[in-house]
Each structure stands twice: as C-alpha cells, then as structure tokens.
Design an enzyme around this catalytic site. Structure first.
Site, PDB file in Angstrom:
ATOM      1  N   ASP A  46      -2.166 -33.628  19.778  1.00 38.80           N
ATOM      2  CA  ASP A  46      -0.869 -34.235  20.073  1.00 38.80           C
ATOM      3  C   ASP A  46      -0.537 -34.199  21.561  1.00 38.80           C
ATOM      4  O   ASP A  46      -1.079 -33.390  22.314  1.00 38.80           O
ATOM      5  CB  ASP A  46       0.241 -33.481  19.328  1.00 38.80           C
ATOM      6  CG  ASP A  46       0.224 -33.729  17.836  1.00 38.80           C
ATOM      7  OD1 ASP A  46      -0.683 -34.431  17.354  1.00 38.80           O
ATOM      8  OD2 ASP A  46       1.126 -33.216  17.149  1.00 38.80           O
ATOM      9  N   HIS A 191      -3.190 -29.329  20.824  1.00 40.44           N
ATOM     10  CA  HIS A 191      -2.507 -30.102  21.864  1.00 40.44           C
ATOM     11  C   HIS A 191      -3.382 -30.224  23.108  1.00 40.44           C
ATOM     12  O   HIS A 191      -4.006 -29.248  23.521  1.00 40.44           O
ATOM     13  CB  HIS A 191      -1.172 -29.443  22.217  1.00 40.44           C
ATOM     14  CG  HIS A 191      -0.224 -29.357  21.058  1.00 40.44           C
ATOM     15  ND1 HIS A 191      -0.352 -28.386  20.073  1.00 40.44           N
ATOM     16  CD2 HIS A 191       0.839 -30.116  20.714  1.00 40.44           C
ATOM     17  CE1 HIS A 191       0.607 -28.566  19.160  1.00 40.44           C
ATOM     18  NE2 HIS A 191       1.338 -29.599  19.524  1.00 40.44           N
TER      19      HIS A 191
END
Length: 232
Positions: A46, A191
């Site tokens: 993400d 991430h």
C-alpha cells in the site's frame, strides 16, 4: 426536540461512518480478505509508489520471481508513471488505494467518489489498465464507498495479515509476525512508502530487507503467490 435531532444526527453518522467499517473489517462482509484459491497467498503493498523504496522492492520481487499487488495512490502514480509502467511490465497487479491518503469514513460522498471511482478511472486512463479492486486507506470505508463500488462493479479488498510494518521493525520480527498469522489463502498487507501519516521514516527499508525471508516462509509452507486480480 433538540435531543431527537441530535440523536438522529448521531445515528446517521454511525450508519455512514462507523457501521461500514465494522461490516467490512469485523464481519468481513462485502470485501475480499482472502484469496479464493487453495494453496495460495497474496503479497500486497500500500501507499506507493515511492521513488526510492518502490524500485528497490521491485528489484527484490523480480529476483525472487514473485508477482505482487500494488494498491497505489493515483496522485503519486501520476508523479511517478515510470514506476507504474515497470510494475505492469514485470507482471504485477496495480490496483486502487485512493486518490490521496485520506481517512475515508469522514469524507462526504463526492470526495468518496473521487477516492475510489475517480482514482480507478485515473489509473485506467493514464496506464490503460483495468484497476477495479479498491483497498481504502487504513482499510476504512463509509456507506458511500459500498454503494459506489457496487454500482461501478468494483471490489473492495482488505487483508488477513497485517504486521505493523509502517513502524520501523527489524526484518526478522516482521517475518516472525507473518509466520504467526500465515494461513492458506492469506492476503498480506505491507507498505512501500513512508510518506503517509503515522508511517515512520525508513520503515519500508526494513520491509524490503524482509521480503526474501517472507517469500521463503510462504514457499516452505507449500503456498504459491497470486495477485488480487487473479482472485476476483
């Protein structure tokens, strides 16, 4: 009379902002939270693309022959189009994380539309890809989100494995946390950016260092990697 009005406002806010989060995150309804294929795991990232971390991550994934899913922010994708093009060229899945890293439950309907449908259309227009899976920032949506993605035939994706990697954490610790939660059909969220609120500077560097061990862990348990688009 005022307390009736106040009560109705609170009820409306709960229905709009809170109930959809409980519906998707607690009850895991109206969302993808696991792959639909036995013997598979999906590795997802993400908040990117990031000009420093994302290329390093792509290098590692390419060396390991792993295809991942990148939930990207459309405004950052437009800033770094070469990274999105590289993701596509190397066989990764590029999906929607939003336009910017906003907290969706508090967005009004028009901003919510831009965050999911608008971001999807921006990616489709800029990169000629069919990005129709949406992971809301922080995994939190509102009622408008659920209505929009249904009308526009998108899917909402959350995860089954989260390990707090937005904080700087030793690679071995990240691997250990994943090992404790890893199951057949797991969707792992990590991430590749530290630009967002709450992320610690340099945290993705530790994530990248952990990827070889994570891949080894997944494969040692007999699982194969799939992208989210393969699970829709």
């Amino acid at each position: 009379m005022w307390w009736i009005i106040a009560g109705l406002i609170v009820l409306m806010l709960l229905c709009y902002c809170v109930a959809p989060v409980i519906w998707t995150r607690t009850f895991r309804k109206s969302c993808i939270y696991q792959t639909n294929q036995s013997g598979t795991v999906s590795l997802t990232f993400d908040d990117g693309p990031h000009p420093v971390y994302t290329p390093q991550l792509l290098d590692v994934l390419n060396a390991l022959n792993v295809k991942a899913t990148f939930f990207v922010l459309s405004h950052r994708a437009k800033q770094h189009p070469a990274l999105i093009e590289r993701m596509i060229y190397e066989g990764h899945d590029v999906e929607v994380h939003g336009h910017r890293h906003w907290f969706v439950p508090l967005l009004h309907p028009s901003a919510t539309y831009r965050q999911c449908i608008g971001a999807s259309r921006a990616l489709i227009s800029a990169f000629d890809i069919d990005s129709r899976v949406y992971r809301p920032t922080w995994g939190a949506c509102n009622l408008a989100t659920l209505l929009f993605i249904r009308v526009h035939r998108m899917r909402l994706c959350t995860w089954s494995v989260m390990v707090g990697d937005w904080r700087k954490t030793a690679p071995a610790e990240l691997v250990d946390r994943i090992a404790k939660k890893l199951t057949d059909g797991a969707i792992i969220v990590l991430h590749d950016s530290d630009h967002t609120l709450g992320a610690e500077h340099g945290a993705p560097k530790e994530v990248i260092a952990a990827i070889p061990a994570i891949v080894q862990l997944v494969r040692a348990q007999g699982y194969q990697f799939v992208t989210i688009s393969e699970c829709v």
